[in-house]
Design an enzyme around this catalytic site. Sequence first.
Site, mmCIF file in Angstrom:
data_model
loop_
_atom_site.group_PDB
_atom_site.id
_atom_site.type_symbol
_atom_site.label_atom_id
_atom_site.label_comp_id
_atom_site.label_asym_id
_atom_site.label_seq_id
_atom_site.Cartn_x
_atom_site.Cartn_y
_atom_site.Cartn_z
ATOM 1 N N GLU A 198 2.523 -104.261 61.370
ATOM 2 C CA GLU A 198 2.998 -104.140 62.739
ATOM 3 C C GLU A 198 1.764 -104.002 63.626
ATOM 4 O O GLU A 198 0.928 -103.135 63.363
ATOM 5 C CB GLU A 198 3.885 -102.898 62.864
ATOM 6 N N ARG A 418 2.333 -95.549 48.478
ATOM 7 C CA ARG A 418 1.368 -95.585 49.575
ATOM 8 C C ARG A 418 0.074 -94.966 49.096
ATOM 9 O O ARG A 418 0.085 -93.968 48.387
ATOM 10 C CB ARG A 418 1.871 -94.759 50.761
ATOM 11 N N LYS A 428 -0.872 -94.675 61.110
ATOM 12 C CA LYS A 428 -1.376 -95.197 62.383
ATOM 13 C C LYS A 428 -1.045 -94.255 63.536
ATOM 14 O O LYS A 428 -1.795 -94.166 64.493
ATOM 15 C CB LYS A 428 -0.798 -96.591 62.642
HETATM 16 P P1 ATP Z 1 1.386 -96.588 59.057
HETATM 17 O O1 ATP Z 1 2.323 -95.487 58.747
HETATM 18 O O2 ATP Z 1 -0.004 -96.350 58.613
HETATM 19 O O3 ATP Z 1 1.479 -97.040 60.451
HETATM 20 P P2 ATP Z 1 3.008 -98.783 58.362
HETATM 21 O O4 ATP Z 1 3.731 -98.878 57.079
HETATM 22 O O5 ATP Z 1 3.763 -98.526 59.592
HETATM 23 O O6 ATP Z 1 1.831 -97.775 58.145
HETATM 24 P P3 ATP Z 1 2.554 -101.551 58.720
HETATM 25 O O7 ATP Z 1 1.618 -102.193 59.658
HETATM 26 O O8 ATP Z 1 3.990 -101.667 58.990
HETATM 27 O O9 ATP Z 1 2.113 -100.042 58.620
HETATM 28 O O10 ATP Z 1 2.217 -101.967 57.223
HETATM 29 C C1 ATP Z 1 1.926 -103.255 56.764
HETATM 30 C C2 ATP Z 1 2.039 -103.242 55.267
HETATM 31 O O11 ATP Z 1 1.088 -102.332 54.717
HETATM 32 C C3 ATP Z 1 3.395 -102.773 54.801
HETATM 33 O O12 ATP Z 1 3.782 -103.554 53.701
HETATM 34 C C4 ATP Z 1 3.167 -101.343 54.400
HETATM 35 O O13 ATP Z 1 4.080 -100.962 53.403
HETATM 36 C C5 ATP Z 1 1.734 -101.399 53.880
HETATM 37 N N1 ATP Z 1 1.072 -100.095 53.989
HETATM 38 C C6 ATP Z 1 0.962 -99.320 55.084
HETATM 39 N N2 ATP Z 1 0.336 -98.167 54.796
HETATM 40 C C7 ATP Z 1 0.028 -98.208 53.477
HETATM 41 C C8 ATP Z 1 -0.619 -97.313 52.560
HETATM 42 N N3 ATP Z 1 -1.088 -96.128 52.958
HETATM 43 N N4 ATP Z 1 -0.753 -97.696 51.280
HETATM 44 C C9 ATP Z 1 -0.303 -98.887 50.872
HETATM 45 N N5 ATP Z 1 0.317 -99.777 51.663
HETATM 46 C C10 ATP Z 1 0.489 -99.449 52.960
HETATM 47 MG MG MG Z 2 5.155 -99.529 60.601
#
Ligand code: ATP
Ligand code: MG
Length: 713
Positions: A198, A418, A428
């Site tokens: 995102e 994660r 984020k």
């Molecule tokens: P955050 O909580 O850090 O904002 P998010 O899941 O909202 O993370 P996205 O940009 O939606 O972030 O994630 C893109 C991809 O990266 C998704 O498939 C998500 O599952 C994966 N991802 C995000 N954070 C992690 C992490 N800490 N470890 C492994 N994969 C991750």
């Molecule tokens: Mg997200």
Amino acid sequence: MLQTTTQLDGAFEYLKKVGGEPTDAAAFEEAAGVGVVVTPEQISAAVADAIGSKKEQLLEDRYHFNTNLLLAPVTKALKWADGAAVRAELSSQVEALLGHKTEADLAPPEKKKKPKAEKPKPAPKVEEQAAAAAPEEGAAGTADDPYAFMPKPEDNNQVHTTVNFSDGSVMRIANSPAVLAQHMQRTGGKVVTRFPPEPNGYLHIGHAKAMFVDFGMAVQYGGVCYLRYDDTNPEAEKQEYIDHIAEIVSWMGWSPWKVTYASQYFAQLHAYAVQLIKAGKAFVCHQSKAEIEESREQGLPSPWRERSIEENLRLFEDMRRGLYKEGEATLRMKMDHKNENPNMWDSVAYRIKYVQHPMAGDEWCIYPSYDFTHCLCDAIEDITHSLCTLEFESRRASYYWLLDVLDTYKPVVWEYSRLNITNTVLSKRKLNRLVTEDHVHGWDDPRLLTLAGLRRRGVAPASINAFCREIGITRNANVIPYHKLEHHVRLHLDVNSPRTLAVLRPLKVVLTNVPEQHSSTVQGATLPGRLESQAYDLPFSRVVYIEASDFRLQDSKDYYGLAPGKSAMLRYAYPITVIGYSTAADGSISEVAAEADLSFVAGGGKKPPKGVLNWVAQPAPGQDPEHAEVRLYDVLFKSEAPDALGDSWLEDLNPDSLQVVQGAMVNPHLAATAKAFDRFQFERLGYFSVDPDSKPGQLVFNRTVTLKDSFKK
Ligand code: ATP
Ligand code: MG
């Protein structure tokens, strides 16, 4: 005769390929394996071969061994064998080899250390079945192929998820042979994955794991991976983030097959929403957010749930045309409001937002939710493996519910844990606060484990990927110690960074037996002891600077630095012996006097002193060496798991995470050539990288990581 489902699939695939053309009987029979009968003896022999090739590992790991890894060679050898027969033979031969399961076999595999992090979200009400079963603990797959446990694209007609409904009915998720055959025709049978960030912030090391899974699997199998921006929340998303993500994905070494945006499918998604309403599976709801929450909690239906299809179509169109205010109407999916899984409680598919979208502009005032968008984008893009983090596991049910109702191709969904790392935060939302509230200096602050921060700190992408490979695609939640990452960072820098001499906190040493006008050079080596090493010049003169901590008044047995009367070696140059020193008004040592043994020749028979010092000389008599700023970093948070501290996580910030050293000294060859992001080893001091804040004559270095565990004297 077609004997097995595998043959039936082969037949379908062939028929799809030739379309309505008259069929060439021989080719058809070949494609479907017509008449091929695989005998139990053949299966038994192929299984024995597969077991034989992994026997040692199997005997060692016993029932913790992932036997799915043995299926691939068998199905490769016997293309038309029946899957169920192969599995049955495999379990019986494994049992014959290992005997019955013991207590130890039933216990979870031994872990080196108990995971400290919180447990993943409560167990989902979705059952996973064999096709995509990876071991719960430890790395899945092998070092060579960490993705080996994933089913092949052509096997995605086997049930891998079941969803239970409150009325007792069960949905078994599998593609029909026809749907699978159409999919295979569109993709050519390739592995197709996607990395779906995102664009609401910068990517961090957790995303490096996600990219390693998504892009890595496509690379491993000669498939393709989309970079798909999941841009359905226009308020939080910015062009800056979109641009940065594209750039950092490529810095990490990954090449997206195509760059797509969820928003580019808005028209198609809208058409799907209309189709859903027409199927009687969605309704326009006027409950407020709080009312929705409350009725969902109570397992009650929305009062608007039973509207007619015609009315829903009309009202949804009114939503699209902007006839409602924000919050006055949503489109909700008619799922199962009494389901044991909250993700089935008639989730919102569309909400109204009068917000300009970075990509779609003001074309839409209704925006699809994550639950509506993600699975449909996966289906539209023919994603074979939709890989995501464990918090989405409980959303498998809604993911498949929608695809099932709309009768699209269904990707295999598989979740991994994660990545968390000690003494830092990765979400984020938290990173955003650190940046916007000025606790750090921007998204690329080298103390953050954002990829931009790691890059600025001097970490090479190859070491991040090597780290991801080592931790593996696991499902166990844990916080990985930061030193595991550092280990890979050092490994890479050790091989690749040229060495040089610099001094962090200089102490002036006057070599009294070197004439005042003396100016010469000695030769340093960029990679001492290695074939690729190159020589470089270090000026040598009467005034040299050493590390202030390398001089003491009190000598001791295990100390190899300088003290009154004591000798040490200036690296690549001469031994020097202290003959005097002077102190400043505050009692600190201001200058040291020493004599150099200029007759010393390396390897010339004279034994050098044990201590070897880093030093920088005046490049010309009376001219000070070039100064540099050096930024030294420590962990950003004092405790190992700041996420566990709840709302007080910011109070845990380490006040000493950044230490700025002014007046470090560097040699002219470095000052002349160093460009932003270049990486060096300053001998004895660690690995350093040139910060983009550097200006000509004012170099700034970041210490990426110390050498092993700081040097011993
Ligand atoms: P955050 O909580 O850090 O904002 P998010 O899941 O909202 O993370 P996205 O940009 O939606 O972030 O994630 C893109 C991809 O990266 C998704 O498939 C998500 O599952 C994966 N991802 C995000 N954070 C992690 C992490 N800490 N470890 C492994 N994969 C991750
Ligand atoms: Mg997200």
